[in-house]
Write a protein that holds these residues in place. Structure first.
Motif, short mmCIF file in Angstrom:
data_model
loop_
_atom_site.label_atom_id
_atom_site.label_comp_id
_atom_site.label_asym_id
_atom_site.label_seq_id
_atom_site.Cartn_x
_atom_site.Cartn_y
_atom_site.Cartn_z
N THR A 2 -2.36 16.25 -9.11
CA THR A 2 -3.07 16.40 -7.85
C THR A 2 -2.44 15.54 -6.78
OG1 THR A 2 -4.61 14.65 -8.44
CG2 THR A 2 -5.24 16.90 -9.05
N THR A 3 -2.53 16.02 -5.57
CA THR A 3 -2.01 15.26 -4.44
C THR A 3 -3.04 14.23 -4.04
OG1 THR A 3 -0.79 17.19 -3.68
CG2 THR A 3 -1.13 15.43 -2.09
N VAL A 4 -2.61 12.98 -3.92
CA VAL A 4 -3.51 11.89 -3.57
C VAL A 4 -3.29 11.54 -2.11
CG1 VAL A 4 -4.09 9.48 -4.04
CG2 VAL A 4 -3.47 11.00 -5.91
N ASN A 5 -4.36 11.33 -1.40
CA ASN A 5 -4.29 10.89 -0.02
C ASN A 5 -3.60 9.53 0.01
OD1 ASN A 5 -5.18 9.28 2.28
ND2 ASN A 5 -6.46 11.04 2.79
N ILE A 6 -2.55 9.41 0.81
CA ILE A 6 -1.75 8.18 0.84
C ILE A 6 -2.59 6.97 1.24
CG2 ILE A 6 -0.90 8.49 3.20
CD1 ILE A 6 1.14 7.09 0.28
N LYS A 7 -3.51 7.16 2.15
CA LYS A 7 -4.35 6.03 2.56
C LYS A 7 -5.24 5.57 1.41
CE LYS A 7 -5.57 5.99 7.12
NZ LYS A 7 -6.34 6.47 8.29
N GLN A 8 -5.78 6.52 0.67
CA GLN A 8 -6.62 6.17 -0.48
C GLN A 8 -5.79 5.45 -1.53
OE1 GLN A 8 -9.90 6.31 -0.82
NE2 GLN A 8 -9.72 5.37 -2.84
N ALA A 9 -4.56 5.93 -1.77
CA ALA A 9 -3.68 5.30 -2.75
C ALA A 9 -3.37 3.87 -2.34
CB ALA A 9 -2.40 6.11 -2.90
N LEU A 10 -3.16 3.62 -1.06
CA LEU A 10 -2.88 2.26 -0.58
C LEU A 10 -4.09 1.35 -0.76
CD1 LEU A 10 -0.75 3.01 2.59
CD2 LEU A 10 0.00 1.86 0.51
N HIS A 11 -5.28 1.90 -0.52
CA HIS A 11 -6.49 1.10 -0.73
C HIS A 11 -6.62 0.73 -2.20
CE1 HIS A 11 -8.45 1.08 3.19
NE2 HIS A 11 -8.06 2.33 3.34
N THR A 22 2.65 -10.32 -1.77
CA THR A 22 3.46 -10.30 -0.55
C THR A 22 3.74 -8.85 -0.15
OG1 THR A 22 5.54 -10.25 -1.74
CG2 THR A 22 4.60 -12.44 -1.27
N TRP A 23 4.30 -8.69 1.04
CA TRP A 23 4.72 -7.35 1.46
C TRP A 23 5.77 -6.78 0.51
CZ3 TRP A 23 1.92 -4.40 4.27
CH2 TRP A 23 1.11 -4.93 5.27
N LYS A 24 6.59 -7.67 -0.03
CA LYS A 24 7.60 -7.24 -1.00
C LYS A 24 6.92 -6.68 -2.25
CE LYS A 24 11.84 -8.82 -3.21
NZ LYS A 24 12.80 -9.92 -3.33
N ASP A 25 5.85 -7.32 -2.70
CA ASP A 25 5.09 -6.81 -3.84
C ASP A 25 4.51 -5.43 -3.55
OD1 ASP A 25 5.49 -9.22 -5.25
OD2 ASP A 25 3.68 -10.11 -4.38
N VAL A 26 3.97 -5.27 -2.36
CA VAL A 26 3.39 -3.98 -1.96
C VAL A 26 4.47 -2.90 -1.95
CG1 VAL A 26 2.28 -2.71 -0.08
CG2 VAL A 26 1.57 -5.07 -0.60
N ALA A 27 5.61 -3.20 -1.36
CA ALA A 27 6.70 -2.22 -1.28
C ALA A 27 7.20 -1.86 -2.67
CB ALA A 27 7.84 -2.77 -0.43
N TYR A 28 7.33 -2.85 -3.55
CA TYR A 28 7.80 -2.61 -4.90
C TYR A 28 6.82 -1.71 -5.66
CZ TYR A 28 8.96 -3.25 -9.79
OH TYR A 28 9.24 -3.01 -11.10
N GLU A 29 5.55 -2.04 -5.61
CA GLU A 29 4.54 -1.25 -6.33
C GLU A 29 4.48 0.18 -5.79
OE1 GLU A 29 2.92 -2.03 -9.04
OE2 GLU A 29 3.70 -4.06 -9.10
N ALA A 30 4.60 0.34 -4.48
CA ALA A 30 4.60 1.68 -3.90
C ALA A 30 5.83 2.46 -4.34
CB ALA A 30 4.53 1.60 -2.37
#
Length: 67
Positions: A2-11, A22-30
């Motif tokens: 299923t396609t997940v809403n990107i905003k929901q996935a970020l939340h 950190t922002w680096k952690d966020v970027a890596y996980e994404a």
């Protein structure tokens, strides 16, 4: 898949990251999530690497594969 809403996935990602992320952690996980989703989509389409190609790649890395 299923396609997940990107905003929901970020939340959801924000909810599981530690408070000191950190922002680096966020970027890596994404990035990891994106790569995993792409790999799963490829598998669902039947796009698999041939066994010989996998063994050759491991051999180039110096890893011996049994079997």
């Amino acid at each position: 898949m299923t396609t997940v809403n990107i905003k929901q996935a970020l939340h959801e990602l924000a909810d599981v990251l530690p408070d000191n992320a950190t922002w680096k952690d966020v970027a890596y996980e994404a990035y990891v999530r994106q790569e995993m989703e792409a790999g799963l989509a490829e598998a669902q389409r039947g796009e698999f690497a041939e066994e010989s190609a996998v063994k050759n790649t491991f051999a180039r890395w110096g890893v011996q594969v049994e079997g």
